[in-house]
Design a protein around this motif. Sequence first.
Motif, PDB file in Angstrom:
ATOM      1  N   SER A 274      -4.990   5.829   1.402  1.00 28.92           N
ATOM      2  CA  SER A 274      -5.270   4.418   1.664  1.00 28.92           C
ATOM      3  C   SER A 274      -6.750   4.106   1.728  1.00 28.92           C
ATOM      4  CB  SER A 274      -4.623   4.010   2.994  1.00 28.92           C
ATOM      5  OG  SER A 274      -5.127   4.814   4.053  1.00 28.92           O
ATOM      6  N   PHE A 327     -10.254  -1.549  -5.285  1.00 23.78           N
ATOM      7  CA  PHE A 327      -9.752  -0.917  -4.060  1.00 23.78           C
ATOM      8  C   PHE A 327      -9.015  -1.946  -3.205  1.00 23.78           C
ATOM      9  CE2 PHE A 327     -10.585  -0.079   0.473  1.00 23.78           C
ATOM     10  CZ  PHE A 327      -9.982   1.163   0.631  1.00 23.78           C
ATOM     11  N   ALA A 330      -5.878  -3.244  -4.953  1.00 22.78           N
ATOM     12  CA  ALA A 330      -4.774  -2.289  -4.828  1.00 22.78           C
ATOM     13  C   ALA A 330      -4.121  -2.393  -3.458  1.00 22.78           C
ATOM     14  CB  ALA A 330      -5.286  -0.867  -5.065  1.00 22.78           C
ATOM     15  N   HIS A 331      -4.890  -2.701  -2.426  1.00 17.55           N
ATOM     16  CA  HIS A 331      -4.316  -2.903  -1.092  1.00 17.55           C
ATOM     17  C   HIS A 331      -3.487  -4.189  -1.051  1.00 17.55           C
ATOM     18  CE1 HIS A 331      -5.446   0.161   1.827  1.00 17.55           C
ATOM     19  NE2 HIS A 331      -6.596   0.317   1.166  1.00 17.55           N
ATOM     20  N   PRO A 340      -5.021   2.905  -3.648  1.00 21.19           N
ATOM     21  CA  PRO A 340      -6.388   2.356  -3.576  1.00 21.19           C
ATOM     22  C   PRO A 340      -7.476   3.410  -3.707  1.00 21.19           C
ATOM     23  CG  PRO A 340      -4.988   1.378  -1.872  1.00 21.19           C
ATOM     24  CD  PRO A 340      -4.187   2.482  -2.494  1.00 21.19           C
TER      25      PRO A 340
END
Length: 562
Positions: A274, A327, A330-331, A340
Amino acid sequence: MAPAPHTPKSALIFWFSLSLTVAAVYGIGGLQQAFSGNWVVQDDARQHVFWMQRFLDPGLFPNDLIADYFQSVAPAGYALFYRFMAAVGIAPLLLSKLLPPLLGLITTIFCFGVTMELFPVPFAGFIASLLLNQSLWMQDGLISATPKAFVYPLFLPLLYYFLRENVLLTGIFIALLGLFYPQYVLIVVGVLLLQGINWKQGNISIKLTRQNIKFWGINLAIAWLILLIYALKSSEFGPTISASEARQLPEFLTGGRSQFFIDDAWAFWFHGRSGIALSAILTPVFMALGFLLPMLLKFPKVFTLVSSVSSRIRILLDVPIAAFVMFFAAHILLFKLHLPSRYTQHSLRMVMAWSAAIAITILLDALWRWGQSVPKKMTAGIISVVLAIVFLFYPQLAMNNFPWTSYERGEQPELYAFLQQQPSDILIASLSEKANNLPTFAHRSVLAAREYAIPYHWGYYQVFRTRLQRMIQAQYSPNLPDVVAFLQEYEVDWWLIEKGAFTPGYLSYNRWLNPYSVTQEAIANLEAGIQPAIATLMIQCSGFETAEFAVLSADCILNVQD
């Protein structure tokens, strides 16, 4: 340490050759481990390469859920490359061992080249290559020969030709990157868009020359075409699991097989799947010196080599910006853009290698300039020699298993030989960790195994998870009809069971099996002294056994029931 225009060609050749030598030495270390035994395979290759044995024998893994799934998620270029090499006689598992040193050399060549475009000092090219090689060989990405191993040998030449404004080769490497690691093309799009924008003293403008329009237009078109093809590709194992669904599964929680959602905010945002993968980015620790570069650039009068830094150094800012945008995207779109950490880990590792190399070179140059008198020169020389030794041998000093390859060793050659003698369409049930290696070394299908418990596509994992729970329930059921029903439902041929599996501790300390309710029920039965039905058949139905385990014949079990 003078800039390249004032550096003898011999010096350029020396530092470039030394860079390749280091990469070759690290690669040879990897090869030594790869060929240290007959039953050796890289950890991730057990997922991404085992199914490619179908290229050599199309009859392997028929109607195999696991093999079909991993074949479906393999990028087209990656699978085609392995298929082509298999056609010319290089087996996929062999190729996965031979590739990493070659990928490392390509990475080194273009890492050095990009450094020279940004800061034309050959010594800096060597330091950047050294740091990046150390980082890659201290971790298990490059060595895996899986799609992520191709990020560096494809993105680095892409960046090199981009900086040289070679539209043809830039476009070719964008396409290749999309064929081997399509998610990373999103980073390329971000960099292309950012590079088309000028910002000086708060003023923002767009570069609109005919040459720029042609260069960015062609390459953006290639990138968008790759992304469109990837987006339109449908998976028979979809949909991608949603964040809300994942939060309900123990696999994604602390201690789970694919741990993602954890309560520790620092760990969540900076480490693991994560986070930005900070520990990976700052390995080796000298990467952290890259944070000094912005400060050094502000003092050109003190650090005279700053004047040699190219204006294209801005790429070291654009790449992280694009990476962080993806990043956070992607979250937000979890898990549609996969993990991410994939967007920051690779990008920032390269950026930190260049930044640290340039900063180190500037500082060492300043040190040598400071040491004008004889005593000071001696001091500067001693410091430089000590630093050189520490830099070169840091990996060996920091870890006792460098290069870190994550190679797994098959410890049951007799078992693999026994299973290979069986028909190629058999199916093996097992809760044992030994099942992880059976598809790779025995070339036979398993019903489920921890190595293949990848939960991102619900169409695959829902079936896999059900199989696993049914297998746990059957192995520990006190009722033989439950065992028979399981064998008939999944058409299992052989059942590998460890002889110590019928104790409560076998399940209690197994983090993979422990979260399931059927496991807790099995533990309760074992603690109450209730014997599983299958335990009574361990000798009678064994077709092969060792001191640790037995392989039971499903036909024998079914005949007992009759």
